[in-house]
Design an enzyme around this catalytic site. Structure first.
Site, PDB file in Angstrom:
ATOM      1  N   HIS A 113       0.828  -1.209   0.000  1.00 37.92           N
ATOM      2  CA  HIS A 113       0.000   0.000   0.000  1.00 37.92           C
ATOM      3  C   HIS A 113       0.861   1.256   0.000  1.00 37.92           C
ATOM      4  CE1 HIS A 113      -3.270   2.742   0.904  1.00 37.92           C
ATOM      5  NE2 HIS A 113      -2.642   3.152   1.987  1.00 37.92           N
ATOM      6  N   GLU A 181      -8.834  -2.435   6.795  1.00 34.87           N
ATOM      7  CA  GLU A 181      -7.824  -2.625   7.822  1.00 34.87           C
ATOM      8  C   GLU A 181      -8.305  -3.604   8.884  1.00 34.87           C
ATOM      9  OE1 GLU A 181      -6.338   0.967   9.554  1.00 34.87           O
ATOM     10  OE2 GLU A 181      -6.606   2.167   7.726  1.00 34.87           O
TER      11      GLU A 181
END
Length: 394
Positions: A113, A181
């Site tokens: 990411h 997440e």
């Protein structure tokens, strides 16, 4: 008396036993545990007023020995008969925010990411900043806007300035995004002036939830230099209603990816705290991504160690997010800014070409992990629908 039947393929068997806070039509919020498709009222079933509370905080503060003891009590309880008035169908209860959130910190622990965003935001520079492989980078978020799954999210307003604009403007975000997440919850804190080592993680961390760190990318892009995220993140963070105890994740523990260079001593430990958790992101009912938590560079134990190494206190109910979970493949990217490469590569959602989130869209993130009995255990989901902005330009 009731005997709870647990389907063989249930993600909520006795190797899971996640905790949550629920209410019914005739009684207010209290602590329950999910078993199969049922919720057990722990205050009634165990005769313990610790669970007659609207949050898990009182129980979490009792510490790991108590967490182990109660887990054993519940395991024995569900193997037999339970009083009828202590068992409810999961579809007949209303779920609430499971904890009173003390502090909220969000990290940036996925190398995939961070590299992708570096390429998008700084195409002429190195993708990773020089500090990234030396410490878990994070920012201090806003605990007051953490909400439970099922809570609608109002599109935020703020300042935006595209590179071609002469000056900033104010209005609703037009690049609203998600971040898939995992979130970790502190059960037992630490006093100011002390610190928690990675190998002390299991003594302090109670459990884990799915977390969606909603992100207004246009607001974030204009404000984040030099001090990082603020209004682009602070408007909402969603978590799942069920807290999977750390005790249920023993079979999911793995090594992190190789960390090179070797972290400084305060980030080193003998315990393995990488986690083999698979996430799935749905956008208006279509699965668009399957992020693998096993790819995360920094472990949650290292995140908590870094949070406290300067002497900052940890408190019962502290929540810290992992940062967006992304794998090396496009179909594993946990944010739409990555998935659509900044909007340049739309994805098909319910027959439409889409980039960022529109009003009325519904996002759901689910997660599973290996269980102790060889099957899978589940975290439930974190789901929300986007409502139109209500702010105005003043």
């Amino acid at each position: 008396m009731t005997v709870i039947s647990i389907p063989a393929d249930s993600l909520f068997g006795v190797d899971n036993l996640p905790y949550g806070v629920f209410s019914t039509a005739d009684a207010g919020p209290r602590v329950g545990v999910r078993v199969g498709d049922s919720v057990v009222d722990l205050a009634k079933a165990l005769g313990d007023d610790t669970f007659a509370q609207p949050t898990l905080n009182a129980f979490m503060a009792q510490g790991r020995d108590r967490w182990v003891e109660v887990r054993a009590q519940i395991t024995a309880l569900v193997a037999g008969e339970i009083a009828d008035d202590a068992v409810f169908a999961v579809d007949d209860v209303t779920m609430h925010l499971p904890i009173a959130v003390a502090d909220y910190v969000d990290f940036y622990a996925s190398e995939n990411h961070a590299t992708n965003l570096g390429r998008l935001f700084r195409p002429d520079s190195a993708a990773l900043m020089p500090n990234w492989k030396h410490l878990p980078v994070g920012y201090h978020g806003r605990s007051s806007t953490v909400v439970v799954s099922g809570t609608d999210i109002v599109r935020p307003c703020g300042q935006r300035k595209a590179p071609a604009d002469a000056a900033p403007s104010f209005g609703p975000s037009i690049r609203l995004d998600i971040e898939a997440e995992m979130g970790f919850i502190v059960g037992v804190g630490s006093p100011m002036g002390s610190s928690i080592t990675p190998d002390q993680f299991a003594e302090h961390c109670f459990g884990a939830v799915i977390l969606n760190d909603w992100s207004a990318r246009d607001i974030q892009a204009w404000e984040y230099v030099p001090l990082g995220p603020n209004l682009g993140k602070s408007f909402a963070t969603s978590i799942s209603a069920w807290v999977v105890p750390l005790l249920a994740l023993e079979a999911a523990r793995i090594d992190t990816p190789v960390q090179d260079p070797t972290p400084l001593p305060y980030l080193q430990g003998d315990e393995k705290w990488g986690l083999d958790i698979d996430l799935e992101v749905e956008w208006n009912g279509d699965v668009v991504s399957r992020p693998p938590y096993a790819q995360m560079y920094w472990s949650p134990a290292q995140m908590l160690a870094h949070t406290t190494v300067n002497g900052a206190a940890a408190s019962t109910g502290d929540l810290f997010g992992s940062g967006t979970i992304s794998g090396p493949d496009k179909a594993q990217r946990g944010a739409f800014i990555e998935l659509t490469w900044g909007g340049a590569e739309p994805v098909e959602v319910a027959g439409e070409q889409r980039t960022f989130i529109q009003d009325g869209d519904e996002i759901s993130i689910s997660a599973t992990a290996p269980g102790a009995d060889g099957g899978r255990i589940g975290f439930g989901e974190v789901r929300a629908r986007i409502l139109p902005a209500t702010g105005d330009a003043r």
